[in-house]
Write a protein that holds these residues in place. Structure first.
Motif, short mmCIF file in Angstrom:
data_model
loop_
_atom_site.label_atom_id
_atom_site.label_comp_id
_atom_site.label_asym_id
_atom_site.label_seq_id
_atom_site.Cartn_x
_atom_site.Cartn_y
_atom_site.Cartn_z
N ASP A 223 0.86 -1.18 0.00
CA ASP A 223 0.00 0.00 0.00
C ASP A 223 0.90 1.23 0.00
O ASP A 223 1.29 1.75 1.05
N GLY A 224 1.24 1.71 -1.19
CA GLY A 224 2.11 2.86 -1.32
C GLY A 224 1.45 4.15 -0.90
O GLY A 224 2.14 5.12 -0.55
N TYR A 225 0.13 4.17 -0.93
CA TYR A 225 -0.59 5.37 -0.52
C TYR A 225 -0.39 5.64 0.98
O TYR A 225 -0.20 6.79 1.39
N ALA A 226 -0.40 4.58 1.79
CA ALA A 226 -0.36 4.75 3.25
C ALA A 226 0.97 4.37 3.89
O ALA A 226 1.30 4.88 4.96
N TYR A 227 1.75 3.47 3.24
CA TYR A 227 2.88 2.90 3.96
C TYR A 227 4.22 3.01 3.24
O TYR A 227 5.13 2.22 3.48
N SER A 228 4.39 3.99 2.38
CA SER A 228 5.66 4.13 1.65
C SER A 228 6.85 4.29 2.58
O SER A 228 7.93 3.76 2.32
N LYS A 229 6.65 5.05 3.66
CA LYS A 229 7.77 5.29 4.58
C LYS A 229 8.28 4.02 5.23
O LYS A 229 9.44 3.94 5.62
N SER A 230 7.41 3.01 5.35
CA SER A 230 7.82 1.78 6.02
C SER A 230 8.92 1.04 5.26
O SER A 230 9.67 0.25 5.84
N LEU A 231 9.04 1.31 3.96
CA LEU A 231 10.10 0.67 3.17
C LEU A 231 11.48 1.15 3.59
O LEU A 231 12.47 0.41 3.45
N CYS A 232 11.56 2.38 4.09
CA CYS A 232 12.87 2.96 4.41
C CYS A 232 13.62 2.16 5.47
O CYS A 232 14.85 2.18 5.52
N LEU A 233 12.89 1.47 6.32
CA LEU A 233 13.52 0.67 7.37
C LEU A 233 14.31 -0.50 6.79
O LEU A 233 15.16 -1.08 7.47
N TYR A 234 14.03 -0.82 5.52
CA TYR A 234 14.66 -1.98 4.88
C TYR A 234 15.43 -1.56 3.63
O TYR A 234 15.55 -2.32 2.68
N SER A 235 15.99 -0.35 3.65
CA SER A 235 16.59 0.22 2.43
C SER A 235 17.77 -0.59 1.92
O SER A 235 17.93 -0.75 0.70
N ASN A 236 18.60 -1.13 2.81
CA ASN A 236 19.75 -1.92 2.35
C ASN A 236 19.30 -3.20 1.65
O ASN A 236 19.79 -3.53 0.57
#
Length: 357
Positions: A249-262
């Protein structure tokens, strides 16, 4: 193979009762990656927890409580189980597809899939779907209300059943449109609850192994494996499961990806895709107010979260495509149409901005 960069498709469910009307909308909006829709409004058995019950050992219907459950204690189950495992071995390991039709998805479990096949000719991609093993296994219970995912034997049954359902779709796609690239989504909404008190005893490796086994077979038969989760999840679990596509859900949870950037950077460099669910189907008010311009700005902002973590923008764009945030089955027809058309419009708009052909 043509890539998926900034193309569009949708998650699965629509509120129609008439499959022709649903398919008309799908082929209008998603000619490049059409999908067959789940139409639970047409028949309850098209619900994602019920739709794949055909041919699966041990699944029974309780008339009194009007619900499906798994029975792993009967002599009938053990007889069915032996035949089922032999079929799996034949299809997956020996590539003998003579028994694959036993695991087809037909009416009344889907009124749209047969007419969908007839419209597929000439398509470069085709999207199918199955319920993921964690969601199915924590939703389908035995007669004592124990989730089947906790039963090691029945978890294996569900994993193999999902695999056979996926392979059947892949073979039907290729039969009706030679040269097509099948994309099979595992719908895993319950994955957002992994790690909470509700599933504190579930082992990460059990989820990883289940998804990984299915993904491996999908690739062996020429498909791509995606996992859809419309909540906040441990995205590294899916990366470690060796899936090809993560749909979120990119509309609501895009920021959550940053925790797994590597982990994500490595995933994208190896050819993995992000399927951004940018059109909000889980928030009716947000959908009513959404337009292509505002969603374009949201997508650009969402991409910037990852570029700030050191992932190159060109890599992100190349390895991204678009969907609504979740299925549209809970919407009215007017809003569902808006969601599908807006996803298509956003794809075209972003393709122009980023010069993707």
């Amino acid at each position: 193979m043509e890539n998926l960069s900034l193309k569009a498709t949708a998650v699965g469910s629509l509120p129609y009762k008439n499959p022709s009307e649903a398919l008309d909308l799908i082929f209008e909006c998603f000619r490049e990656i059409p999908f067959w829709p789940q139409l639970a409004a047409a028949d309850r058995r098209e619900d994602m927890i019920i739709q794949y019950n055909q041919g699966v050992p041990g699944i029974k219907f309780n008339d009194k409580e009007e619900k499906y459950y798994c029975d792993t204690q009967s002599d009938e189950f053990f007889s069915e189980l032996e035949e089922f495992f032999l079929d799996y071995e034949s299809v997956v390991n020996e590539k003998d597809k003579s028994n694959l039709s036993k695991y087809a998805i037909t009416e009344p479990y889907s009124c749209s899939i047969a007419p969908f096949f007839e419209r597929l000719k000439g398509c470069k991609f085709a999207k199918g779907h199955v319920t993921g093993p964690f969601t199915w296994g924590t939703s389908l219970c035995d007669s004592e209300c124990k989730c089947s995912f906790y039963d090691e034997t029945y978890r294996e049954v569900l994993v193999k059943a999902i695999t056979l359902k996926a392979v059947w779709q892949i073979e039907e796609f290729k039969k009706h449109s030679p040269g097509v690239k099948p994309v099979i989504f595992l719908d895993e909404p319950v994955l957002s609850q992994y790690g909470t008190s509700a599933f504190v005893t579930v082992q990460r490796e059990d989820i990883e192994n289940a998804i990984s086994e299915i993904a491996q077979v999908i690739r062996a038969f020429g498909g791509l494996c995606a996992v859809h989760c419309c909540g906040k999840a441990d995205w590294s679990l899916l990366i470690d499961s060796n899936v090809d596509i993560i749909n979120f859900d990119g509309y609501a949870y895009s920021k959550s990806l940053c925790l797994y950037s590597n982990e994500l950077k490595s995933f994208l460099k190896k050819g993995g895709y992000l399927a951004w669910g940018m059109v909000p189907t889980l928030d009716k008010t947000a959908l009513e107010n959404a337009d292509a311009e505002s969603l374009t700005k949201l997508f650009e902002k969402s991409v910037s979260y990852l570029t700030e973590k050191g992932i190159e923008q060109n890599l992100i764009i190349k390895q991204s495509f678009l969907t609504p945030s979740c299925g549209a089955g809970g919407l009215n027809i007017e809003l569902a149409q808006k969601a599908m058309r807006l996803t298509s419009e956003l794809s075209k708009r972003l393709s122009e901005i980023y010069e993707v052909i």
